[in-house]
Motif scaffolding. Sequence first.
Motif, PDB file in Angstrom:
ATOM      1  N   LEU A 272     -27.216   6.218 -13.569  1.00 52.99           N
ATOM      2  CA  LEU A 272     -26.376   5.052 -14.652  1.00 52.99           C
ATOM      3  C   LEU A 272     -25.074   5.143 -16.040  1.00 52.99           C
ATOM      4  O   LEU A 272     -25.385   6.713 -15.706  1.00 52.99           O
ATOM      5  N   SER A 273     -24.045   5.165 -15.278  1.00 57.16           N
ATOM      6  CA  SER A 273     -23.315   5.518 -16.437  1.00 57.16           C
ATOM      7  C   SER A 273     -22.665   4.317 -17.412  1.00 57.16           C
ATOM      8  O   SER A 273     -22.346   3.410 -17.603  1.00 57.16           O
ATOM      9  N   GLY A 274     -22.100   4.836 -18.334  1.00 52.78           N
ATOM     10  CA  GLY A 274     -21.594   3.966 -19.977  1.00 52.78           C
ATOM     11  C   GLY A 274     -20.493   4.123 -19.868  1.00 52.78           C
ATOM     12  O   GLY A 274     -19.826   5.482 -19.679  1.00 52.78           O
TER      13      GLY A 274
ATOM     14  N   ARG B   8     -17.100   3.458 -22.817  1.00 46.85           N
ATOM     15  CA  ARG B   8     -17.255   3.375 -23.672  1.00 46.85           C
ATOM     16  C   ARG B   8     -15.905   2.189 -24.028  1.00 46.85           C
ATOM     17  O   ARG B   8     -14.723   2.867 -22.958  1.00 46.85           O
TER      18      ARG B   8
ATOM     19  N   PHE C 288     -22.125   0.227 -17.566  1.00 49.72           N
ATOM     20  CA  PHE C 288     -22.138  -0.609 -18.638  1.00 49.72           C
ATOM     21  C   PHE C 288     -20.991  -0.749 -19.934  1.00 49.72           C
ATOM     22  O   PHE C 288     -20.536   0.523 -20.050  1.00 49.72           O
TER      23      PHE C 288
ATOM     24  N   ALA D   7     -20.377   0.143 -23.265  1.00 52.35           N
ATOM     25  CA  ALA D   7     -21.151   0.752 -24.263  1.00 52.35           C
ATOM     26  C   ALA D   7     -20.438  -0.282 -26.003  1.00 52.35           C
ATOM     27  O   ALA D   7     -20.199   0.888 -26.615  1.00 52.35           O
TER      28      ALA D   7
ATOM     29  N   HIS E 298     -22.595   1.425 -29.866  1.00 45.56           N
ATOM     30  CA  HIS E 298     -21.987   2.665 -29.369  1.00 45.56           C
ATOM     31  C   HIS E 298     -20.673   2.851 -30.302  1.00 45.56           C
ATOM     32  O   HIS E 298     -20.053   3.235 -31.281  1.00 45.56           O
TER      33      HIS E 298
ATOM     34  N   TYR F 163     -26.607   8.178 -32.646  1.00 52.66           N
ATOM     35  CA  TYR F 163     -25.460   8.192 -31.400  1.00 52.66           C
ATOM     36  C   TYR F 163     -26.246   8.629 -30.271  1.00 52.66           C
ATOM     37  O   TYR F 163     -26.537   7.907 -28.931  1.00 52.66           O
TER      38      TYR F 163
ATOM     39  N   MET G   2     -27.858   6.223 -26.548  1.00 52.60           N
ATOM     40  CA  MET G   2     -27.851   7.162 -25.414  1.00 52.60           C
ATOM     41  C   MET G   2     -28.720   7.241 -24.379  1.00 52.60           C
ATOM     42  O   MET G   2     -28.926   7.193 -23.357  1.00 52.60           O
TER      43      MET G   2
ATOM     44  N   ILE H  10     -30.346   5.408 -20.529  1.00 52.00           N
ATOM     45  CA  ILE H  10     -30.396   5.397 -19.274  1.00 52.00           C
ATOM     46  C   ILE H  10     -31.641   5.653 -18.954  1.00 52.00           C
ATOM     47  O   ILE H  10     -32.627   5.160 -18.164  1.00 52.00           O
TER      48      ILE H  10
ATOM     49  N   VAL I 246     -21.151  11.966 -16.011  1.00 47.57           N
ATOM     50  CA  VAL I 246     -20.760  12.244 -17.019  1.00 47.57           C
ATOM     51  C   VAL I 246     -19.872  13.179 -16.931  1.00 47.57           C
ATOM     52  O   VAL I 246     -20.388  13.976 -16.286  1.00 47.57           O
TER      53      VAL I 246
ATOM     54  N   GLN J 208     -20.160  15.362 -22.434  1.00 41.87           N
ATOM     55  CA  GLN J 208     -21.522  13.966 -22.548  1.00 41.87           C
ATOM     56  C   GLN J 208     -22.521  15.387 -22.460  1.00 41.87           C
ATOM     57  O   GLN J 208     -23.596  15.058 -22.509  1.00 41.87           O
TER      58      GLN J 208
ATOM     59  N   HIS K 219     -25.254  15.784 -24.805  1.00 40.49           N
ATOM     60  CA  HIS K 219     -26.065  14.623 -24.842  1.00 40.49           C
ATOM     61  C   HIS K 219     -27.157  14.125 -24.010  1.00 40.49           C
ATOM     62  O   HIS K 219     -27.605  13.049 -24.045  1.00 40.49           O
TER      63      HIS K 219
HETATM   64  N1  TRP Z   1     -20.903   8.556 -24.508  1.00 36.81           N
HETATM   65  C1  TRP Z   1     -20.272   7.685 -23.519  1.00 36.81           C
HETATM   66  C2  TRP Z   1     -19.002   8.701 -23.845  1.00 36.81           C
HETATM   67  O1  TRP Z   1     -18.195   8.555 -24.806  1.00 36.81           O
HETATM   68  C3  TRP Z   1     -20.668   6.522 -22.738  1.00 36.81           C
HETATM   69  C4  TRP Z   1     -22.295   6.491 -22.642  1.00 36.81           C
HETATM   70  C5  TRP Z   1     -23.481   6.003 -23.715  1.00 36.81           C
HETATM   71  C6  TRP Z   1     -23.419   6.924 -22.330  1.00 36.81           C
HETATM   72  N2  TRP Z   1     -24.519   5.722 -23.401  1.00 36.81           N
HETATM   73  C7  TRP Z   1     -24.953   6.609 -21.946  1.00 36.81           C
HETATM   74  C8  TRP Z   1     -22.652   8.030 -21.109  1.00 36.81           C
HETATM   75  C9  TRP Z   1     -25.377   5.697 -20.836  1.00 36.81           C
HETATM   76  C10 TRP Z   1     -23.791   7.631 -19.766  1.00 36.81           C
HETATM   77  C11 TRP Z   1     -25.113   7.379 -19.909  1.00 36.81           C
HETATM   78  O2  TRP Z   1     -17.921   8.570 -22.658  1.00 36.81           O
END
Ligand code: TRP
Length: 351
Positions: free
Chosen positions: A8-10, A12, A41, A43, A46, A148, A152, A156, A166, A170, A173
């Motif tokens: 999984l990755s987000g 921004r 996805f 974000a 965020h 934040y 995050m 996940i 990431v 990151q 986090h």
């Molecule tokens: N914080 C990540 C960034 O700034 C983006 C992000 C949000 C993310 N939720 C996540 C990355 C979950 C991995 C998994 O790049």
Amino acid sequence: MENKNIVLSGIRATGNLHLGNYYGALNKFVKMQNDYDCRFFIADLHALTTHPDPKMLHENVKQILAEYLAAGLDPDKNIIYVQSDVPEISELYLLMNMHVGIGELMRTASFKDKARKALGIHSDGDEIEKEIIGNQTNQRVNAGLLTYPTLMAVDILIHNADLVPVGKDQEQHLELTRRFARRFNSFYKTEYFKEPTNFNFGGNAVKVPGLDGSGKMGKSEGNCIYLIDEEKVLRKKVMRAMTDEGPKEPNSPVSEPIANLFTLMELVSTPDTLQHFKDAYADCSIRYGDLKKQLAEDILKVTLPIRERILEIQGDDEYLGRVVRQGAERACETAAKTLREVREIMGIKKF
Ligand code: TRP
């Protein structure tokens, strides 16, 4: 998707994709989509922590989505969705916050960084806390920014993801995510959440340098080549890239600006082309103008087809809508199951 590790990755929703994003992340996502159960996805929740213009937020989401699709993320192989389309995330975020300490959040590097910037504090002392707590009217540091990492972590954990690709920025986090998972498990005497690990692509992260002679390509450095750059603009940028005075004697050491151009060439050109220019450097016959021309040519071979697809996809609201609706539906399935189970673990029951 039986028994494949969940990735999984987000992403921004800020700014256009550049070559650094492409070779540093996106290209890898595209390779991973065949071997893992991948979920990516955008974000957008965020993004709200820094108050984007409401008129721009949706446009940004659309832009990022179009760029990822254009660069090769396949909506039939991955679950691609927009964070705000999965309301379960917001509820789990509320629940998870009950197990997150404000102290640990305030000590997070990304928070301190953003808070310091918002408050105009330059030192690393305890001014941040004083300023935030002492001044009631101080809304420049909002609670969303503080939490934040909770959001995050929920992104996940709601998927029970195994691997999270990431970058270094990151990692803290992700460490907090593991900590929250452990804490939840031990509080409720369960083994419900897995602890996700960083997926660092076999350890050899690609560093894509910028065009300004030193450092990596980055939005805030203003040294980027964007996938969406027009041909003319891109050529101009490359031709203006920093160089040096040229080798004075055979086999001179290579200075950083030139090494950077070679590194870029290594990504986009054939090995023969790269060797040709390295040899020319070694015997002092190199002409940087030719090197840059060739480099621009080879970058365009990568970016122009993507640019064309971006423009095509961007205008196709129906296709984009179909992609995210399909993604949201699939993401919600997992998310709803997790939320139901967490509510149960926490003792929330329906009459
Ligand atoms: N914080 C990540 C960034 O700034 C983006 C992000 C949000 C993310 N939720 C996540 C990355 C979950 C991995 C998994 O790049």
